[in-house]
Enzyme design. Structure first.
Site, PDB file in Angstrom:
ATOM      1  N   GLY A  14       0.774  -1.237   0.000  1.00 35.57           N
ATOM      2  CA  GLY A  14       0.000   0.000   0.000  1.00 35.57           C
ATOM      3  C   GLY A  14       0.805   1.285   0.000  1.00 35.57           C
ATOM      4  N   ASN A  16       1.561   3.053  -2.655  1.00 39.86           N
ATOM      5  CA  ASN A  16       0.845   3.980  -3.556  1.00 39.86           C
ATOM      6  C   ASN A  16      -0.423   4.504  -2.890  1.00 39.86           C
ATOM      7  OD1 ASN A  16       2.095   4.370  -6.349  1.00 39.86           O
ATOM      8  ND2 ASN A  16       2.362   2.179  -6.003  1.00 39.86           N
ATOM      9  N   ARG A  67     -14.982 -15.379 -10.167  1.00 45.26           N
ATOM     10  CA  ARG A  67     -14.433 -14.015 -10.289  1.00 45.26           C
ATOM     11  C   ARG A  67     -15.584 -13.011 -10.436  1.00 45.26           C
ATOM     12  NH1 ARG A  67      -9.439 -13.204 -11.464  1.00 45.26           N
ATOM     13  NH2 ARG A  67      -9.101 -15.115 -12.634  1.00 45.26           N
ATOM     14  N   ARG A  93      -5.420  -9.209  -8.260  1.00 46.55           N
ATOM     15  CA  ARG A  93      -6.376 -10.148  -8.845  1.00 46.55           C
ATOM     16  C   ARG A  93      -6.783  -9.653 -10.223  1.00 46.55           C
ATOM     17  NH1 ARG A  93      -5.791 -14.571  -6.330  1.00 46.55           N
ATOM     18  NH2 ARG A  93      -7.660 -15.291  -7.377  1.00 46.55           N
ATOM     19  N   LEU A  95      -9.422  -8.927 -13.109  1.00 51.08           N
ATOM     20  CA  LEU A  95     -10.804  -8.444 -12.982  1.00 51.08           C
ATOM     21  C   LEU A  95     -11.656  -9.024 -14.104  1.00 51.08           C
ATOM     22  CD1 LEU A  95      -9.747  -4.785 -12.268  1.00 51.08           C
ATOM     23  CD2 LEU A  95     -10.821  -6.341 -10.614  1.00 51.08           C
ATOM     24  N   HIS A 111       1.468   1.013 -13.028  1.00 56.90           N
ATOM     25  CA  HIS A 111       2.274  -0.162 -13.391  1.00 56.90           C
ATOM     26  C   HIS A 111       3.752   0.260 -13.456  1.00 56.90           C
ATOM     27  CE1 HIS A 111       3.129  -4.043 -15.246  1.00 56.90           C
ATOM     28  NE2 HIS A 111       3.902  -3.388 -16.098  1.00 56.90           N
ATOM     29  N   ASP A 147      -2.854  -4.558 -18.079  1.00 53.64           N
ATOM     30  CA  ASP A 147      -1.815  -3.560 -18.340  1.00 53.64           C
ATOM     31  C   ASP A 147      -1.940  -2.923 -19.728  1.00 53.64           C
ATOM     32  OD1 ASP A 147      -0.792  -4.112 -15.797  1.00 53.64           O
ATOM     33  OD2 ASP A 147       0.494  -5.698 -16.557  1.00 53.64           O
ATOM     34  N   GLU A 176       6.336   6.504  -9.090  1.00 54.69           N
ATOM     35  CA  GLU A 176       4.936   6.046  -9.018  1.00 54.69           C
ATOM     36  C   GLU A 176       4.151   6.923  -8.057  1.00 54.69           C
ATOM     37  OE1 GLU A 176       4.115   1.864  -8.420  1.00 54.69           O
ATOM     38  OE2 GLU A 176       6.078   1.300  -9.160  1.00 54.69           O
TER      39      GLU A 176
END
Ligand code: GRF
Length: 202
Positions: A14, A16, A67, A93, A95, A111, A147, A176
């Site tokens: 965490g 970011n 999912r 995970r 999506l 990313h 991505d 980032e």
């Protein structure tokens, strides 16, 4: 000033998230985090949210049969919080297409490479192994393919001859933390437009 309501989705450290928390604490930052969601319990990111009194929820993927079910529960919680923009911040995970389409142009990701180069995992090691001389990070809108999606901001860093993965990852991470808040600010100010799957900044 109406501030853009953010959900931040995490799976771990965490850092970011912390950068976004710190930005949102500044006067005149045009966004605020209304919920943090983690798919993993007891991660450092949840502790950071609690420290700042931000509502957080653990939605554990293992508790759902598919999912799709896992992601629908996330949408329920995110919508109940009145969220306008989802920030993926180390959310590990994949999506569902349904979730991605539902939040299209309202969900961004950070990313640690200069996309479209080096999608996926272990990107810092792969950049070093490829003999690249620069790397960096990318904030982009999320699309069905991992991505991929319109690029909002990138920042570059040098790769030095003696770099190991940790040194490079740390150098990228500093950038980032800077550009994720910057991307959120631009979106909150209504300055990001998508045309033909490219993002343009006013
Ligand atoms: C960051 O390198 C981010 O770019 C990637 O996952 C990492 C998450 O780190 N998607 P943190 O949890 O924000 O510290």
């Amino acid at each position: 000033m109406a501030r853009l309501k953010l959900a931040v989705l995490i799976s771990g450290r965490g850092s970011n998230l912390q950068a976004l928390i710190d930005s949102c604490a500044k006067p005149n930052f045009p966004a605020k985090i209304v919920i943090v969601i983690s798919n993993a319990a007891e991660v450092q990111g949840l502790e950071r949210a609690r420290q700042s009194s931000i509502p957080c929820r653990v939605i554990a993927h293992q508790d759902y049969g598919s999912r799709e079910d896992f992601n629908s529960e996330m949408t329920k919680v995110i919508e109940a919080a009145g969220v306008e923009l989802i920030c993926l911040a180390g959310f590990m995970r994949l999506l569902s297409d349904e979730f991605v389409d539902h939040w299209s142009n309202r969900m961004i990701n950070i990313h640690p490479s200069l996309l479209p180069a080096f999608t996926g995992l272990d990107v810092q090691a792969r950049a070093i192994a490829a003999g690249e001389k620069v790397s960096g990070c990318t904030v982009h809108f999320v699309r069905r393919k991992m991505d991929e999606g319109p690029i909002i901001i990138q920042a570059t860093v040098p790769i030095h001859a003696n770099d190991d993965v940790d040194a490079l990852a740390a150098r990228i991470l500093d950038e980032e933390h800077r550009i994720y808040s910057e991307a959120v600010r631009l979106i909150a100010e209504g300055r990001v437009h998508i045309l033909d799957e490219q993002a343009f900044i006013d």
